[in-house]
Scaffold this motif. Structure first.
Motif, mmCIF file in Angstrom:
data_model
loop_
_atom_site.group_PDB
_atom_site.id
_atom_site.type_symbol
_atom_site.label_atom_id
_atom_site.label_comp_id
_atom_site.label_asym_id
_atom_site.label_seq_id
_atom_site.Cartn_x
_atom_site.Cartn_y
_atom_site.Cartn_z
ATOM 1 N N GLU A 40 3.009 10.426 -0.347
ATOM 2 C CA GLU A 40 3.165 9.487 -1.384
ATOM 3 C C GLU A 40 4.660 9.334 -2.013
ATOM 4 O O GLU A 40 4.788 8.468 -2.782
ATOM 5 C CB GLU A 40 2.291 9.785 -2.416
ATOM 6 N N ASP A 41 5.442 10.072 -1.597
ATOM 7 C CA ASP A 41 6.815 10.191 -1.704
ATOM 8 C C ASP A 41 7.531 9.030 -1.110
ATOM 9 O O ASP A 41 8.474 8.403 -1.513
ATOM 10 C CB ASP A 41 7.711 11.302 -1.554
ATOM 11 N N ILE A 44 2.812 3.956 0.394
ATOM 12 C CA ILE A 44 1.869 3.671 -0.678
ATOM 13 C C ILE A 44 0.506 3.688 0.388
ATOM 14 O O ILE A 44 0.649 2.561 0.972
ATOM 15 C CB ILE A 44 2.392 2.543 -1.376
ATOM 16 N N ARG A 52 -3.951 -1.007 -3.504
ATOM 17 C CA ARG A 52 -3.370 0.294 -3.566
ATOM 18 C C ARG A 52 -4.620 1.068 -3.723
ATOM 19 O O ARG A 52 -5.633 0.745 -4.441
ATOM 20 C CB ARG A 52 -2.350 0.682 -4.686
ATOM 21 N N GLN A 71 2.148 1.249 3.198
ATOM 22 C CA GLN A 71 3.519 0.343 2.876
ATOM 23 C C GLN A 71 4.464 1.421 2.504
ATOM 24 O O GLN A 71 4.267 2.329 1.715
ATOM 25 C CB GLN A 71 3.162 -0.309 1.598
ATOM 26 N N ARG A 73 7.388 2.845 0.470
ATOM 27 C CA ARG A 73 7.761 2.814 -0.951
ATOM 28 C C ARG A 73 9.049 2.085 -1.299
ATOM 29 O O ARG A 73 8.992 1.467 -2.247
ATOM 30 C CB ARG A 73 7.522 4.042 -1.489
ATOM 31 N N HIS A 74 10.219 2.450 -0.434
ATOM 32 C CA HIS A 74 11.416 2.065 -0.436
ATOM 33 C C HIS A 74 11.632 0.737 0.150
ATOM 34 O O HIS A 74 12.979 0.526 0.277
ATOM 35 C CB HIS A 74 12.197 3.219 -0.391
ATOM 36 N N ARG A 76 9.976 -2.410 0.821
ATOM 37 C CA ARG A 76 8.592 -3.123 0.804
ATOM 38 C C ARG A 76 8.569 -4.339 1.876
ATOM 39 O O ARG A 76 7.356 -4.796 1.883
ATOM 40 C CB ARG A 76 8.374 -3.790 -0.811
#
Length: 319
Positions: A40-41, A44, A52, A71, A73-74, A76
């Motif tokens: 999760e870091d 997503i 979500r 997805q 996270r950084h 998108r």
């Protein structure tokens, strides 16, 4: 199994424990996820509708052929999809791919053919996509070029090549529209003819005559408003549409000014004068376009008989 061999065999695999710690990842996925240690870091979890969900829910749903959606996270604009299963009660393995986000992922992370296993057709599909995109871009360029050529040809077809004014074909289109709208947008039709123009060609040559025509065209074009129209119908004859709520008064003022400007033109090899006939669209006699042409032509004939170099307004015989 040696994890290094697994990374080569399955470059997009991800092993994760129940706590969400990433135990192993393929070489390609390592490029994408960077140094993140927990799922999760960097990712997503989501359901098939893009909503979500918690990692615990994702972990519990693995197996049975159910798809996995993650997805970045950084980033998108890139998502992963695939499937997974439990290799033990506390360890799960996911095998992921980029799907429709392949092109964006390749560009963003600098991926090459070596980042995918030989059995994966991802790069072949990407090459096909890029080739298709290039073909579509080229087709779009060709269509744009053809449309530009069509518009240029259309403009040329209604433009007098010497003066840049409308030719008779272009003027007929404009005049037809104006005539149909004359009740709400009245106008005056002006027929102009240069006096003794043949003498210019005979004495000074056709090149001098062309310069005179260009000069006269410039006077006419600059002497009307942007909504008015000027046309060279051939030789030394011109037609002008002057739109106004007071077509009689305004057209006579504009034409008188033009006649003086033509007489004082400095590029002409000799003194040039112009005769003009004016007919207005609100005349009681006007029922067809040809009537208005005939009225303007008759007024021009009267201007010639009256000594040339002047403007005459056609008047209804019964008025």
């Amino acid at each position: 199994m040696d994890m290094r061999n697994l990374s080569e065999l399955m470059p997009m695999h991800l092993m994760v424990d129940r706590a969400g710690v990433m135990v192993s990842r393929g070489k390609t996925l390592a490029k994408v996820l960077g140094r993140a240690s927990r799922l999760e870091d960097a990712l997503i979890p989501a359901d098939n509708l893009g909503h979500r969900i918690r990692f615990e829910e994702l972990f519990s749903q693995l197996g049975g052929g159910k798809r996995v959606f993650l997805q970045l996270r950084h980033h998108r604009d890139v998502s992963l999809r695939g499937h997974g299963l439990h290799v033990s009660p506390d360890i799960a393995m996911l095998n992921l791919g980029f799907g429709i986000y392949l092109s964006a992922a390749v560009q963003k992370f600098g991926l090459t053919d070596s980042d995918f296993p030989p059995s994966d057709l991802a790069m072949e599909f990407l090459f096909l996509h890029e080739a298709n995109r290039a073909a579509l871009l080229e087709l779009s360029r060709i269509n744009t070029s053809l449309e530009g050529a069509r518009q240029s040809a259309q403009i040329l077809s209604i433009t007098d090549p010497l003066t840049g004014l409308l030719n008779r074909r272009g003027f007929d289109v404009v005049f037809s529209r104006a005539f149909d709208a004359r009740a709400r947008n009245p106008f005056a039709l002006v027929h102009l003819d240069l006096d003794h123009f043949k003498q210019v060609n005979d004495r000074f040559g056709h090149a001098a005559g062309d310069r005179v025509l260009v000069e006269v065209a410039s006077v006419l074009a600059s002497g009307v408003r942007s909504g008015d129209r000027v046309c060279r119908i051939g030789g030394d004859e011109f037609l002008i549409l002057i739109f106004s709520e007071r077509p009689k008064e305004d057209s006579m003022t504009v034409c008188t000014r033009m006649i003086h400007q033509i007489m004082s033109a400095k590029t002409c090899p000799c003194r040039i004068t112009a005769s003009m006939g004016v007919a207005v669209s609100d005349s009681r006699r006007v029922s067809r376009q040809q009537h208005l042409y005939e009225m303007a032509d008759a007024a021009l004939y009267q201007a010639k008989l009256a000594g040339k170099g002047r403007v005459v307004l056609w008047a209804d015989p019964g008025s």
